[in-house]
Enzyme design. Structure first.
Site, PDB file in Angstrom:
ATOM      1  N   ASN A  21     -32.558 -20.949  -3.044  1.00 44.95           N
ATOM      2  CA  ASN A  21     -32.341 -20.210  -1.799  1.00 44.95           C
ATOM      3  C   ASN A  21     -30.834 -20.163  -1.561  1.00 44.95           C
ATOM      4  OD1 ASN A  21     -32.266 -19.185   0.763  1.00 44.95           O
ATOM      5  ND2 ASN A  21     -33.266 -20.940   1.748  1.00 44.95           N
TER       6      ASN A  21
ATOM      7  N   LYS B 179     -29.229 -18.516   0.587  1.00 48.15           N
ATOM      8  CA  LYS B 179     -28.874 -18.340   2.004  1.00 48.15           C
ATOM      9  C   LYS B 179     -27.780 -17.274   2.139  1.00 48.15           C
ATOM     10  CE  LYS B 179     -30.497 -22.971   2.857  1.00 48.15           C
ATOM     11  NZ  LYS B 179     -30.448 -24.177   3.642  1.00 48.15           N
TER      12      LYS B 179
ATOM     13  N   HIS C  87     -38.660 -19.805   6.995  1.00 46.29           N
ATOM     14  CA  HIS C  87     -37.651 -20.844   6.786  1.00 46.29           C
ATOM     15  C   HIS C  87     -37.193 -21.357   8.153  1.00 46.29           C
ATOM     16  CE1 HIS C  87     -33.983 -22.906   5.708  1.00 46.29           C
ATOM     17  NE2 HIS C  87     -34.432 -22.931   4.461  1.00 46.29           N
TER      18      HIS C  87
ATOM     19  N   GLU D 256     -40.337 -28.329   3.911  1.00 47.09           N
ATOM     20  CA  GLU D 256     -38.913 -28.647   4.058  1.00 47.09           C
ATOM     21  C   GLU D 256     -38.684 -29.345   5.393  1.00 47.09           C
ATOM     22  OE1 GLU D 256     -36.343 -25.726   1.540  1.00 47.09           O
ATOM     23  OE2 GLU D 256     -36.761 -24.813   3.469  1.00 47.09           O
TER      24      GLU D 256
ATOM     25  N   SER E 146     -32.208 -30.906   0.430  1.00 52.08           N
ATOM     26  CA  SER E 146     -31.247 -31.687  -0.360  1.00 52.08           C
ATOM     27  C   SER E 146     -31.775 -32.092  -1.743  1.00 52.08           C
ATOM     28  CB  SER E 146     -30.770 -32.915   0.421  1.00 52.08           C
ATOM     29  OG  SER E 146     -30.142 -32.514   1.626  1.00 52.08           O
TER      30      SER E 146
HETATM   31  P1  PGA Z   1     -30.717 -27.632   0.847  1.00 52.46           P
HETATM   32  O1  PGA Z   1     -31.530 -26.399   1.460  1.00 52.46           O
HETATM   33  O2  PGA Z   1     -31.197 -27.824  -0.564  1.00 52.46           O
HETATM   34  O3  PGA Z   1     -29.259 -27.193   0.899  1.00 52.46           O
HETATM   35  O4  PGA Z   1     -30.995 -28.804   1.695  1.00 52.46           O
HETATM   36  C1  PGA Z   1     -32.894 -26.198   1.193  1.00 52.46           C
HETATM   37  C2  PGA Z   1     -33.410 -25.011   1.944  1.00 52.46           C
HETATM   38  O5  PGA Z   1     -33.047 -24.831   3.119  1.00 52.46           O
HETATM   39  O6  PGA Z   1     -34.206 -24.209   1.403  1.00 52.46           O
END
Ligand code: PGA
Length: 264
Positions: free
Chosen positions: A13, A15, A106, A178, A222
């Site tokens: 992802n 973002k 999300h 998540e 993470s």
């Molecule tokens: P992250 O994000 O791996 O940076 O914690 C995961 C997500 O929001 O899909």
């Protein structure tokens, strides 16, 4: 417990990242890793979710990839079809551009952009009607976890999903758990806590649909190469939704390898 035949998914992802040149470089680097060490579709579904204006350039750049990499939209409109909806992209329009996968629900959409339960449900309905596969995100906040409500919150989100998915559409659903407190914070749920929640989600899904035992449940929050192997070893964790670490091709590839069912 899950059916061990579930093919894992590892989805990056991206973002609101990165600039076009960097996204092209990221894909070139990923293709190079996959050329050196292929991961087949049977071993792991790999996907990347770029910003909307990069969906087609990234799709183009992946045409000659030696291992298939799916292109995933990060969101879609709650309005279906075409029409006077400034700024929106519907499921039908994504499908028209051969984008077959979409993230919905999300926590950043829910918390920052006001996607409430009704919006999320409308989006799922539209995506499924347009023939897309939905990666449906669930997860509790830190306050909810500390108040002992994590399970209830997440199972409610699964029940919300169940109100819009028809019996023959469950094979187009992937779930991503998540925990909000683990996203972008460097804090990962322990494999035990993640597995416990995934088992609850699995049980919830199994009560709703016979497909429940076959639905991939991804963990997100993470995920990095350092914790991927341990997470991948959990019986009900069928892949990862990766934010930060997916912006580095080496890290993302390593996570995919950790989850891929590679017989060595
Ligand atoms: P992250 O994000 O791996 O940076 O914690 C995961 C997500 O929001 O899909």
């Amino acid at each position: 417990m899950s059916d061990s035949t579930i093919t894992p998914w590892v989805v990056g992802n991206w973002k609101m990242n990165p600039m076009q040149a960097n996204s092209q470089q990221l894909i070139q680097d990923l293709k190079q890793y996959l050329k050196q060490t292929p991961i087949t579709e049977q071993q792991c579904h790999i996907g990347v979710a770029p910003i909307s204006i990069a969906l087609l350039p990234i799709q183009q750049a992946l045409l000659d990839a030696q291992s298939p990499v799916k292109v995933v939209a990060q969101d879609l409109s709650r309005m279906a079809g075409t029409g006077a909806y400034t700024g929106e992209v519907s499921g039908e329009l994504l499908k028209d551009s051969q984008i077959d996968y979409v993230l919905i629900g999300h926590s950043e959409r829910r918390e920052i952009f006001g996607d409430d339960v009704e919006h999320v449900k409308a989006k799922v309905l539209n995506a499924l009607n347009a023939g897309l596969t939905v990666i449906y995100c669930v997860g509790e906040s830190l306050e909810q976890r500390e108040a002992g409500q994590a399970e209830q919150v997440v199972l409610q989100q699964i029940c919300d999903l169940a109100t819009v998915v028809k019996a023959d559409q469950w094979h187009n659903i992937v779930v991503a758990y998540e925990p909000i407190w683990a996203i972008g914070t460097g804090k990962t749920a322990s494999p035990e806590d993640a597995q416990a929640m995934h088992a609850q989600i699995r049980q919830g899904l199994a009560q709703i649909t016979a497909e429940g035992k076959n639905i991939a449940i991804l963990y997100g929050g993470s995920v990095k190469p350092e914790n991927a192997v341990e997470l991948a070893a959990c019986p009900d964790i069928n892949g990862a939704l990766v934010g930060g670490a997916s912006l580095n091709a080496a890290s993302f590839f390593e996570i995919a390898r950790a989850f891929a069912k590679i017989k060595e």
